[in-house]
Design an enzyme around this catalytic site. Structure first.
Site, short mmCIF file in Angstrom:
data_model
loop_
_atom_site.label_atom_id
_atom_site.label_comp_id
_atom_site.label_asym_id
_atom_site.label_seq_id
_atom_site.Cartn_x
_atom_site.Cartn_y
_atom_site.Cartn_z
N SER A 72 5.24 -13.32 -2.03
CA SER A 72 6.65 -13.03 -1.78
C SER A 72 7.53 -13.33 -2.99
O SER A 72 7.15 -14.08 -3.89
CB SER A 72 7.15 -13.85 -0.60
OG SER A 72 6.28 -13.73 0.49
N1 SAH Z 1 2.50 -17.11 0.73
C1 SAH Z 1 1.57 -16.15 0.21
C2 SAH Z 1 1.84 -14.82 0.82
C3 SAH Z 1 0.65 -13.93 0.89
S1 SAH Z 1 0.94 -12.42 1.75
C4 SAH Z 1 1.68 -16.14 -1.32
O1 SAH Z 1 2.61 -16.73 -1.82
O2 SAH Z 1 0.86 -15.55 -1.99
C5 SAH Z 1 0.45 -12.84 3.37
C6 SAH Z 1 -0.98 -13.21 3.56
O3 SAH Z 1 -1.22 -13.34 4.96
C7 SAH Z 1 -1.99 -12.16 3.08
O4 SAH Z 1 -2.85 -12.75 2.16
C8 SAH Z 1 -2.73 -11.75 4.35
O5 SAH Z 1 -4.10 -11.46 4.15
C9 SAH Z 1 -2.54 -12.96 5.23
N2 SAH Z 1 -2.69 -12.73 6.67
C10 SAH Z 1 -2.28 -11.70 7.43
N3 SAH Z 1 -2.61 -11.88 8.72
C11 SAH Z 1 -3.22 -13.09 8.79
C12 SAH Z 1 -3.79 -13.87 9.87
N4 SAH Z 1 -3.77 -13.45 11.14
N5 SAH Z 1 -4.34 -15.06 9.55
C13 SAH Z 1 -4.37 -15.52 8.28
N6 SAH Z 1 -3.86 -14.83 7.23
C14 SAH Z 1 -3.29 -13.64 7.49
#
Ligand code: SAH
Length: 213
Positions: free
Chosen positions: A61
């Protein structure tokens, strides 16, 4: 430009000028090397004011939106925190600076192992990363003082509320596929107080209490 300088400019222009005031959050953003968490070849973008692709169709993000979520979660030094969506591991590192223990769940094994390796290299030893469906929370380590979800939920996943400790805070984006709002839920014994905050756009939370695959 030196990386410390880039971080200072990010904190000032992207966070403070937009109203982030929590000193502990600002300090964490000054400390964590965001550049380390950005996939190779994209390092140049690390301190810019937008989300960045991290592979597998996911993004880390925009720094501001992470700061806003962390501020809403009001994390204290003794807290145990659950993070859903490890992704790059950048927010995990910020949480590791703010809390005592961080439990982070990621759906993609490839992202989880990459994030875990970088967090280990930097030296965060209060972080536990696992692969799984974070929409079900992480029962084994519950209850949590704070839960931060960095993927968009169509509704508030009930297990995440249930796994909150007394006075625990759950912060997550809730809404449609393209637009959501940040929601904060605070637990008072068996009662949950819900607040709606600003608009945002996250990748979908995919799982049992989220979107279908
Ligand atoms: N805070 C992270 C954001 C990554 S984007 C950063 O700074 O990089 C959101 C992430 O949530 C993705 O990697 C995606 O694979 C994960 N995600 C989506 N659904 C999920 C679930 N049910 N359980 C665990 N991770 C999940």
């Amino acid at each position: 430009m030196r990386l410390e300088k880039k971080r200072e400019i990010m904190v000032l222009r992207q966070l403070m000028l937009r109203g982030i005031t929590d000193e502990r959050v600002l300090k964490a953003f000054r400390s964590v090397p965001r550049d380390r968490f950005i996939p190779q070849g994209r390092d140049i973008d690390a301190y810019q004011d937008h989300p960045i692709p991290i592979g597998l169709g996911q993004t880390t993000s925009q720094p501001y939106i992470i700061a806003r979520m962390l501020e809403l979660a009001t994390i204290h030094a003794a807290d145990r925190v659950l993070e859903v969506g490890t992704g790059s591991g950048y927010q995990t590192a910020l949480l590791a600076e703010l809390a005592s223990q961080v439990f982070s769940i990621e759906r993609f094994a490839e992202l989880a192992s990459r994030a875990e390796a970088i967090l280990g290299e930097i030296g965060y030893n209060n972080v536990h990363v696992t692969v799984g469906d974070g929409s079900c929370g992480w029962e084994e380590w519950a209850p949590f003082d704070a839960v931060v979800v960095s993927a968009a939920a169509p509704w508030v996943p009930p297990p995440l509320k249930e796994q909150l400790a007394a006075d625990g805070r759950l912060v997550l984006p809730v809404g449609g596929t393209f637009m959501q709002n940040l929601v904060r839920i605070v637990r008072h014994e068996s009662e949950f107080r819900e607040e709606l905050h600003e608009g945002c756009t996250f990748v979908p939370l995919v799982g049992e209490h989220g979107h279908a695959r």
